[in-house]
Scaffold this motif. Structure first.
Motif, mmCIF file in Angstrom:
data_model
loop_
_atom_site.group_PDB
_atom_site.id
_atom_site.type_symbol
_atom_site.label_atom_id
_atom_site.label_comp_id
_atom_site.label_asym_id
_atom_site.label_seq_id
_atom_site.Cartn_x
_atom_site.Cartn_y
_atom_site.Cartn_z
ATOM 1 N N TYR A 144 0.844 -1.199 0.000
ATOM 2 C CA TYR A 144 0.000 0.000 0.000
ATOM 3 C C TYR A 144 0.885 1.257 0.000
ATOM 4 O O TYR A 144 1.981 1.274 0.563
ATOM 5 N N GLU A 145 0.377 2.302 -0.630
ATOM 6 C CA GLU A 145 1.109 3.569 -0.640
ATOM 7 C C GLU A 145 0.131 4.701 -0.903
ATOM 8 O O GLU A 145 -0.767 4.586 -1.749
ATOM 9 N N ASP A 166 4.543 2.314 -6.662
ATOM 10 C CA ASP A 166 4.880 2.237 -8.082
ATOM 11 C C ASP A 166 5.837 1.071 -8.295
ATOM 12 O O ASP A 166 7.052 1.236 -8.344
ATOM 13 N N SER A 167 5.259 -0.109 -8.398
ATOM 14 C CA SER A 167 6.042 -1.335 -8.514
ATOM 15 C C SER A 167 5.559 -2.116 -9.727
ATOM 16 O O SER A 167 4.431 -1.937 -10.199
ATOM 17 N N LEU A 214 4.988 -11.411 -12.916
ATOM 18 C CA LEU A 214 5.768 -10.381 -13.599
ATOM 19 C C LEU A 214 6.466 -9.516 -12.554
ATOM 20 O O LEU A 214 5.860 -9.125 -11.553
ATOM 21 N N GLY A 215 7.751 -9.223 -12.792
ATOM 22 C CA GLY A 215 8.501 -8.382 -11.867
ATOM 23 C C GLY A 215 9.304 -9.141 -10.841
ATOM 24 O O GLY A 215 9.988 -8.533 -10.018
ATOM 25 N N ASP A 216 9.287 -10.460 -10.870
ATOM 26 C CA ASP A 216 10.035 -11.257 -9.892
ATOM 27 C C ASP A 216 10.165 -12.672 -10.423
ATOM 28 O O ASP A 216 9.478 -13.071 -11.378
ATOM 29 N N ALA A 275 11.309 -5.858 -10.481
ATOM 30 C CA ALA A 275 12.132 -5.551 -11.644
ATOM 31 C C ALA A 275 11.321 -5.906 -12.878
ATOM 32 O O ALA A 275 10.940 -7.066 -13.067
ATOM 33 N N ALA A 276 11.066 -4.907 -13.732
ATOM 34 C CA ALA A 276 10.194 -5.123 -14.882
ATOM 35 C C ALA A 276 10.789 -6.077 -15.895
ATOM 36 O O ALA A 276 10.075 -6.581 -16.756
#
Length: 706
Positions: free
Chosen positions: A186-187, A272-273, A622-624, A644-645
């Motif tokens: 959360y952010e 923003d991940s 996606l991203g890991d 990581a995209a």
């Protein structure tokens, strides 16, 4: 007479004469083993310290080069002088840095950890944008299973449900640790335009300070009264976007107030991940459940299976819950294999001994297997060993070693009783004659396994379990053969060879004896005589066989592998794109990989009509690369929690080996790889279908001096 008196002395003779003492010893071992078996710690893999410390420093928005120069080099310089460090490796990613410190075996990892923390805390030259360093000791924490929540629901809904599942699980008595994965944190972000700042005459620092002052809890001290002490506290910490919008940024002289919501856009969402997850083509969130302390893997798995079944009734429409990557399945299969092999061993030993010797001797010799195993279970907490995949492998290995000593001792006692000797003298004489050679035989096997206890490194900590179990089983087996077995064979009646026709088994014992005697006195005797007569030829044959074996190994005809590949019940594709690749581009490559997998599914399913699909579930991240992180440690897939995209993973769970039949997961993996083909612009694309990969065949690492 003097020889008989001499034979009656010593512990071996005493136990052979005192059946009650021998039975009490046997009951003590068996009861203690049974009691320990129900209380012993059961886990998938033994927990241990791997003598590695990691230092992770987030530096959001920085390139790998900036991270290396601004963070990595300074951490390396600071910790280089710490005593007990064997090696330092650092990797700089986009937005973060990880420094891996290997600790010397002689050093205390806790002391080195404290010294590393002290040195890193002294660094005052980090860039201002860096966040607080995270310094941890790496341990082999293995998850029991993963709970997946998936469906046609938003990311926030799935995360809230996953948090609810996590909280309910950790509230249970036998589950203490569960974490979320595959979802973003959360952010609350606040976006202020330059135009609004100029319109109201504000600076960005004024807005930031207003937020800092307004969103916090502050103690207000205490007031002592006649009725007692009253504590004051101002509660102003905010947790939701709507609360931040009401923050007063500026109050004018006329009493008008400018709120944060008037000049800024407050977004109550996620960081923003680039992390996103899908399960069977639908949005997903994962809850990873771990075993800690004395908690049992199978107990946790049973509890979660019941929980998942009940929880499905309380989920919103369109959302499902399931179990994914259940490691307890492998542990159960290994335990079932041990039970099955032990039962087969018991039957084979009993039948073989019953064919050649007495049924009573066969029974009590066979009892050496359960007695030895239960005794080893009793000793496991003493030597600090849990019931896991490695210790179960050691038990299976020791099945073929455990009754050798009992067979030798029992056969010698049986031979004396066949000659007409009284039961107790026969038991005493038989066990004393065989005590020395049997003990030496057991010690020889013990010495063969003993060096594994002193293997260095992480592999030594894993292999240490094997000699501890095997030696424990052999020692208990030796005690059973020398102290318990003679007492059981010193009672009852075994007729002599001349009257053997009256005993049970008289119909087949003579026939088996004649067949064995014909072989021993015939072909075997002639071969042994020829080997002794032609001793130089025999020696030459032995040397030839030895040299031929060496030649086969050196010539490469006998292959060497650290671990033979074992087919798994899943296939995994690990995708790595160049650093800086956009998430959309990575997603397009993943879609191609998934389409090839779907083509494999259709081709295989067409060969097995009217049967369940060969694919059970498909998980995409996606991203890991979570699987690589679990298998390869902290350096394989980057710091945990940092997306990581350019990374992605597709994990396909297949039907079990029994349900698949002759369909090989390795063959399907190769077919999948061929259908995907060459993809331009990809740094690496690896396909796996083996259980617990031990790494690449060749790994080249380049270093340089800065």
């Amino acid at each position: 007479m003097n020889e008989l008196i001499e034979d009656s002395k010593g512990p071996l003779s005493w136990f052979a004469r005192n059946h009650v003492a021998a039975n009490l010893l046997m009951l003590l071992i068996m009861v203690a083993g049974f009691m320990t078996l129900f209380r012993i710690k059961i886990e998938f893999f033994p927990e241990m310290s791997v003598d590695i410390i990691t230092v992770t420093v987030p530096y959001l928005g920085a390139s790998p080069g900036e991270v290396e120069n601004g963070v990595a080099l300074r951490v390396e310089e600071a910790v280089a002088a710490v005593d007990g460090i064997k090696r330092i490796r650092s990797t700089s990613f986009e937005g973060t840095c990880m420094v891996v410190i290997e600790v010397e075996e002689y050093a205390d990892t806790k002391d080195v950890l404290d010294n590393v923390k002290a040195e890193v805390d002294r660094i005052i030259t980090f860039p201002e944008e860096t966040e607080k360093p995270i310094i941890t000791e790496i341990t082999t924490r293995h998850e029991v299973l993963t709970i997946v929540l998936y469906g046609d629901a938003s990311e926030r809904t799935l995360k809230e449900l996953a948090e609810e599942v996590r909280d309910e699980l950790t509230a249970m008595d036998n589950i203490s640790q569960a974490t979320l994965a595959g979802v973003r944190n959360y952010e609350i972000s606040i976006e202020v335009s330059e135009e609004n700042l100029r319109r109201y005459g504000l600076s960005f620092d004024q807005v930031a300070n207003a937020v800092k002052r307004s969103s916090l809890d502050m103690p207000g001290g205490s007031v002592k009264t006649r009725g007692g002490e009253i504590l004051f506290r101002a509660k102003g910490q905010m947790y939701y976007g709507g609360e931040f919008e009401k923050i007063v940024v500026l109050t004018r002289a006329d009493g008008t107030r400018i709120l944060l919501g008037d000049i800024a856009k407050v977004i109550d969402g996620f960081e923003d991940s680039d992390i996103s997850s899908r399960f069977d083509g639908k949005n997903a969130a994962f809850v990873l459940v771990y075993r800690v302390g004395e908690q049992g893997t199978l107990d946790i798995a049973n509890t979660i299976a019941k929980y998942v079944k009940d929880k499905q009734n309380y989920l919103p429409a369109g959302v499902s819950i399931g179990i994914w990557e259940d490691n307890s399945i492998f542990l159960r299969s290994r335990m079932n294999l041990l039970k099955r092999n032990a039962l087969i061993g018991l039957c084979l030993v009993f039948m073989c001994l019953a064919l050649f010797l007495d049924l009573k001797l066969a029974f009590w010799t066979t009892m050496g297997i359960p007695i030895s195993f239960l005794g080893a279970f009793w000793l496991m907490p003493v030597v600090d060993v849990s019931l896991n995949m490695i210790s179960l492998f050691a038990f299976i290995m020791s099945l073929g070693l455990v009754v050798d000593d009992a067979i030798v001792v029992g056969e010698n006692i049986f031979a004396y009783r066949q000659r007409g000797m009284e039961p107790i003298p026969a038991a005493i004489k038989g066990v004393k004659e065989m005590a020395a050679p049997v003990t030496m035989a057991v010690l020889t096997t013990v010495f063969a396994f003993l060096p594994l206890m002193y293997t260095k490194g992480i592999m030594g900590k894993v292999l240490k379990t094997i000699p501890l179990i095997v030696i424990s089983v052999l020692m208990v087996s030796l005690v059973e053969a020398l102290l318990i077995l003679p007492a059981h064979l010193s009672v009852g009646r075994v007729t002599s060879k001349t009257n053997s026709g009256k005993r049970m088994g008289a119909k087949f014992h003579p026939a088996v004896g004649r067949m064995l005697g014909a072989f021993v006195n015939g072909p075997f005797a002639r071969l042994a005589a020829a080997a002794v007569r032609l001793r130089y030829v025999t020696l030459a044959c032995g040397i030839t066989i030895f040299l031929s074996t060496i030649g086969l190994i050196v010539g490469g005809y006998i292959k060497f592998t650290f671990f033979d590949p074992v087919e798994a019940d899943n296939m995994i594709a690990l995708l790595t794109m160049p650093q800086g690749t956009a998430l959309e581009q990575t997603s397009e490559v993943v879609k191609r990989i998934e389409a090839a997998a779907e083509q494999v599914r259709r081709q295989v399913d067409s060969t097995r009509p009217d049967q369940p699909s060969i694919f059970k579930h498909v998980s995409t991240v996606l991203g890991d690369q979570p699987t690589l992180r679990k298998q390869g440690g902290p350096m394989q897939a980057g710091p945990a929690g940092v997306s990581a995209a350019h990374l992605a993973e597709v994990n396909i769970e297949l039907l079990g080996a029994e349900e698949r039949g002759e369909i090989s997961s390795i063959d399907m993996k190769n077919q999948w790889r061929d259908l995907v083909g060459e993809i331009p612009g990809v740094s690496s694309l690896t396909f796996e279908s083996e259980w617990k990969s031990v790494g690449e065949d060749i790994n080249v690492e380049l270093t340089h001096d800065n």
